[in-house]
Design a protein around this motif. Sequence first.
Motif, short mmCIF file in Angstrom:
data_model
loop_
_atom_site.label_atom_id
_atom_site.label_comp_id
_atom_site.label_asym_id
_atom_site.label_seq_id
_atom_site.Cartn_x
_atom_site.Cartn_y
_atom_site.Cartn_z
N HIS A 322 -16.69 -17.78 11.50
CA HIS A 322 -16.77 -17.87 10.04
C HIS A 322 -18.16 -18.35 9.60
CE1 HIS A 322 -16.02 -19.76 6.05
NE2 HIS A 322 -15.30 -18.64 5.88
N ILE A 325 -20.57 -15.49 9.89
CA ILE A 325 -20.35 -14.53 8.79
C ILE A 325 -20.91 -15.08 7.47
CG2 ILE A 325 -18.56 -13.43 7.39
CD1 ILE A 325 -16.88 -13.17 9.93
N GLN A 326 -20.77 -16.38 7.24
CA GLN A 326 -21.34 -16.98 6.02
C GLN A 326 -22.87 -16.89 6.02
OE1 GLN A 326 -19.67 -20.96 5.90
NE2 GLN A 326 -18.24 -20.36 4.28
N THR A 329 -23.72 -13.44 5.23
CA THR A 329 -23.47 -13.17 3.80
C THR A 329 -24.58 -13.74 2.93
OG1 THR A 329 -21.07 -13.20 4.22
CG2 THR A 329 -21.82 -13.48 1.94
N ARG A 330 -25.01 -14.98 3.27
CA ARG A 330 -26.10 -15.57 2.49
C ARG A 330 -27.39 -14.76 2.61
NH1 ARG A 330 -24.04 -20.48 4.61
NH2 ARG A 330 -25.70 -20.48 6.17
N VAL A 332 -27.70 -11.51 3.20
CA VAL A 332 -27.56 -10.27 2.45
C VAL A 332 -27.66 -10.54 0.94
CG1 VAL A 332 -25.99 -8.37 1.90
CG2 VAL A 332 -26.23 -9.14 4.26
N ASP A 333 -27.04 -11.64 0.50
CA ASP A 333 -27.13 -11.98 -0.93
C ASP A 333 -28.56 -12.29 -1.35
OD1 ASP A 333 -24.43 -11.62 -1.22
OD2 ASP A 333 -23.92 -13.76 -0.99
N HIS A 336 -30.50 -9.15 -1.58
CA HIS A 336 -30.12 -8.42 -2.79
C HIS A 336 -30.79 -9.03 -4.03
CE1 HIS A 336 -27.71 -6.02 -5.48
NE2 HIS A 336 -27.23 -7.11 -6.08
#
Length: 503
Positions: A322, A325-326, A329-330, A332-333, A336
Amino acid sequence: MKMTIRVKLLLIILIANTALVLAIYLANKFAFEKSFSQYIENTSRAQLRDVIARFAKTYEQYESLEWVYKGSAEWDSIVHFYYDLEGGEAKRERRDTRPPPKRRYADEPQMRPAPKRRYQGEEQTMRPRGQPRAPAGGRLLLKDANGVLVMGRERSMQNTFWFPVYKTDHLAAPQRQQVIAYLGVAGSALIGNKFDQLFAQQQQRQFVLIALIALCVTVILAVPFSKYLVQPIVLLRRNAKVLAQGNYDAQVDIKSKDELGLLARDMNRLADTLAQNQVARQQWIADISHELRTPIAVIRAELEGMIDGVIASEPKQLMSLHEEIQRLTRLVDDLHQLSLSDKGALTYHMEKLNLHDLLLRTFSKNRQAIECTHLAFSLSCSDTIMLECDEQRLGQLFDNLLQNTLRYTDSSKQQPGTLKVEVTQFKSVTQICWQDSAPGVPQTQLDKLFNRLYRVEGARSRAAGGSGLGLAICQSIVQAHNGEITVSLSELGGLAIMIKLRY
């Protein structure tokens, strides 16, 4: 047919010089005609000076112009006097310009031309005996003080200079003398002397010749001059083609200090910038692939271990997955957010906000993390400072700065770290100083902290979990608020981030 710049420049030079030569020709012609007309007028005035004096003396006897009529002895006397003056000058002129007579020899018979025979019906205009022939200058004309023609024909007045005749009054001032008549010579404004005509024609021909020579010289000089001016443009165009092919090492060597020289230097700087961007883009791709590959490799290894039964599917292992994955995710954010910022797609809703309340909400939201790291912070900000800003984006800015401090500042229960935030406002500038304690950053690496995916080797490294995009996102947010952000070493031992917002 497509015209090159060289041809256009050559045509412009030729047209400009042709127009200039034509303007000079017309101006010279006008000035010459005016000056020559003035010369003729002065000459006519000098010729009539004695005639005017005699006319004034005769007028003084009669006190009127009643004695002026065709056939009167007084007027005929003045006309004869004028003709005698003009005729004498004409005779002298003819005598001075007449070629010497041919020498006759003693044995040469003297031949006299036969008289011309008059045919019946042919009229012969005879000059009255004793009356002198009218000189080449023209006949004498007379107008009264009111401008009414007294002697002469109306058609003879077109090309005539008129000279006033004043009443002989020696006691009166020159500007108050009374005009009694005007004398003029028919055709006096025209060039009547053949030498004057020859001089005027020579002047016209000489200036036309000078104009043609000037145009020829212009053509001879314009061809190499246009080539000289266009040569730097050719070099710049050739260099632009090389840059378009992807060769950013090409440089154009133009050392002039004019606009083309400045353009050449700008193009060389553009080539250097494109080369640096190419290197940065390649490094960016490599860093992104590395950042994405690391969490993906960890997740893949742990999942394969669970599938093979090597790693037990326990809550501890699932928590590790997890966290990876976080992190992914950070990352990719953040990417973006930066991509939206680069293309200007981030939306900002500006409104008046209280900066003190916005900072307090940031610290309140992260109070648990601050307590867990034992970080001691202090906030110095007036509760009356208002700022035109986007609440969400500015909150994201303070969150990133706080996460950067929490992640990299050395802090423990025995020796807690320090965060100091000071806000000042002067005129139209709001300054936010964000300082934390050790560890710091080497002085040589300070200017690279806002580079994307850049991390300092050592204490502030990826081991703390950062992606190297936080400060880059902060910079884009500050710039969107018409501000600037800089970084320096803090007096507390860590970093001092200075933000200046203008409103």
